[in-house]
Design an enzyme around this catalytic site. Structure first.
Site, PDB file in Angstrom:
ATOM      1  CD  GLU A   1     -10.094  -7.168 -28.271  1.00 30.88           C
ATOM      2  OE1 GLU A   1      -8.911  -7.241 -27.931  1.00 30.88           O
ATOM      3  OE2 GLU A   1     -10.889  -8.114 -28.170  1.00 30.88           O
TER       4      GLU A   1
ATOM      5  CG  HIS B   1      -9.815 -11.589 -28.251  1.00 32.67           C
ATOM      6  ND1 HIS B   1     -10.281 -10.555 -27.480  1.00 32.67           N
ATOM      7  CD2 HIS B   1      -9.816 -12.670 -27.435  1.00 32.67           C
ATOM      8  CE1 HIS B   1     -10.552 -10.989 -26.262  1.00 32.67           C
ATOM      9  NE2 HIS B   1     -10.276 -12.277 -26.210  1.00 32.67           N
TER      10      HIS B   1
ATOM     11  CG  ASP C   1      -5.120 -13.317 -28.891  1.00 34.35           C
ATOM     12  OD1 ASP C   1      -5.143 -13.429 -30.136  1.00 34.35           O
ATOM     13  OD2 ASP C   1      -5.997 -13.781 -28.150  1.00 34.35           O
TER      14      ASP C   1
ATOM     15  NE  ARG D   1     -11.633  -9.446 -21.759  1.00 31.46           N
ATOM     16  CZ  ARG D   1     -11.651 -10.731 -22.121  1.00 31.46           C
ATOM     17  NH1 ARG D   1     -10.601 -11.255 -22.734  1.00 31.46           N
ATOM     18  NH2 ARG D   1     -12.699 -11.486 -21.888  1.00 31.46           N
TER      19      ARG D   1
END
Ligand code: NAI
Length: 332
Positions: free
Chosen positions: A264, A296, A259, A235
């Site tokens: 985000e 992500h 990622d 996260r």
């Protein structure tokens, strides 16, 4: 016929949910995210299906309850975006998909690490432009290095096991230690500070909780081994981005593969290629040659999307039938 309203629906969500739905399910797809502004559009649905960027806070949950929704089905594992206390108070059921191919995420963490270390992304761009020079593409052998795995749940364990296959020494940190698993896989548990001091690679696999928020911040970055490669597929808010940028600028951190990113929501998953990026810290991160970012996508495999669709739809069916949910999926 029972209705499931799917928010933040992308083409792959729609394809896999439709492919796994039965005749008794009516699926309504919304491209926009769930928020207090959009919750009213769930009217007529028995349940809503949400993902990581949907905001199921108290206000939103109250609005959902008001339009007759009974069930919030997360089509992901992390649930930091749902106010579970409010859901319980409102009598809303919340389910998630606790494990959908942890291999997908662990393998993506490795893909990021290998790409970043061996500079595959840069080499690929060069070769396409007929630049066959190797200058600036030196990496390091993973074999013989030390990796720190923070969080040895389903994904962290698989990541550790893959790294062991590369001949990497693995140190692990978790609030709950599984010594039997560690011994069977040649992994050693250690304290966080000890790992940060020793690891050449640190990979984050804890959930986002108040305890893990900014687990990597100015203080822990100061303890980290110079030149470390940091990988985050968990996260975004596990890392304090401002502190990370500072550590990248001084060269203290050798490489960063992300990622997930702190801010985000509203950026990842969207095509912003024709727009001006408003997030200055993300813009700065994108300028570093030793930072690699994906949007992500660690979960994005055929196997994971199939499991997500099947578990989500089965729980929806069980709710309608008044039967208990699949084991380990109910949060509220
Ligand atoms: P898990 O629940 O199996 O494992 C989490 C581990 O973290 C547990 O062993 C737990 O004891 C440990 N932990 C919790 N709090 C801790 C703390 N304060 N300090 C140290 N360890 C702590 O979860 P799983 O399935 O391995 O997933 C990990 C995370 O990966 C999820 O929470 C989610 O945020 C993220 N994820 C990311 C995906 C992506 O596409 N990038 C997809 C799926 C999950």
């Amino acid at each position: 016929m029972s209705t499931l309203a799917v928010f933040d629906a992308k083409p792959y969500d729609i394809a896999f949910l439709k492919a796994n739905a039965s005749a008794e399910h009516s699926l309504v797809f919304h491209e926009f995210r769930l928020s207090p502004e959009t919750a009213a559009l769930a009217k007529g649905a028995d349940a809503v299906c949400v993902f990581v960027s949907d905001r199921a806070d108290r206000c939103c949950l109250e609005l959902l309850r008001g339009v007759g929704v009974r069930h919030v089905a997360l089509r992901c594992a992390g649930f930091n975006n749902v106010d579970l206390v409010a859901a319980k108070e409102l009598g809303l059921t919340v389910t998630r998909v606790p494990a959908y191919s942890p291999h997908a995420v662990a393998e993506h963490a490795l893909a990021l690490l290998l790409t970043l270390n061996r500079k595959i992304h840069r080499a690929h761009n060069r070769v396409r432009e007929l630049n066959f020079s190797l200058s600036g593409l030196v990496g390091f052998d993973l074999c013989g290095k030390t990796a720190g795995i923070l969080g040895t749940g389903k994904i962290g364990r698989i990541t550790a096991q893959i790294l062991r296959g590369f001949g990497v020494r693995v140190l692990a940190y978790d609030v709950f230690r599984d010594e039997a698993w560690a011994a069977a896989n040649g992994v050693s548990y250690a304290g966080l500070e000890e790992i940060l001091a020793q690891a050449d690679i640190v990979s984050l696999h804890t959930p986002l909780t108040p305890e893990t928020h900014h687990l990597i911040d100015e203080r822990t970055l100061a303890l980290i081994k110079p030149g470390v490669f940091l990988v985050n597929t968990s996260r975004g808010k596990l890392i304090d981005t401002t502190a990370l940028i500072k550590a990248l600028k001084t060269g203290h951190v050798g490489g960063v593969a992300l990622d997930v990113y702190e801010e985000e929501a509203g950026v990842f998953y969207e095509d912003l290629s024709g727009e001006l990026l408003q997030d200055d810290e993300l813009s700065r991160l994108l300028t570093f040659p030793n930072v690699l970012i994906t949007s992500h996508q660690a979960f994005l495999t055929h196997e994971a999307l199939t499991q997500i669709a099947q578990v989500t739809l089965e729980n929806f069916r069980l709710l309608q039938a008044g039967q208990p949910f699949l084991e380990g999926t109910q949060l509220a």
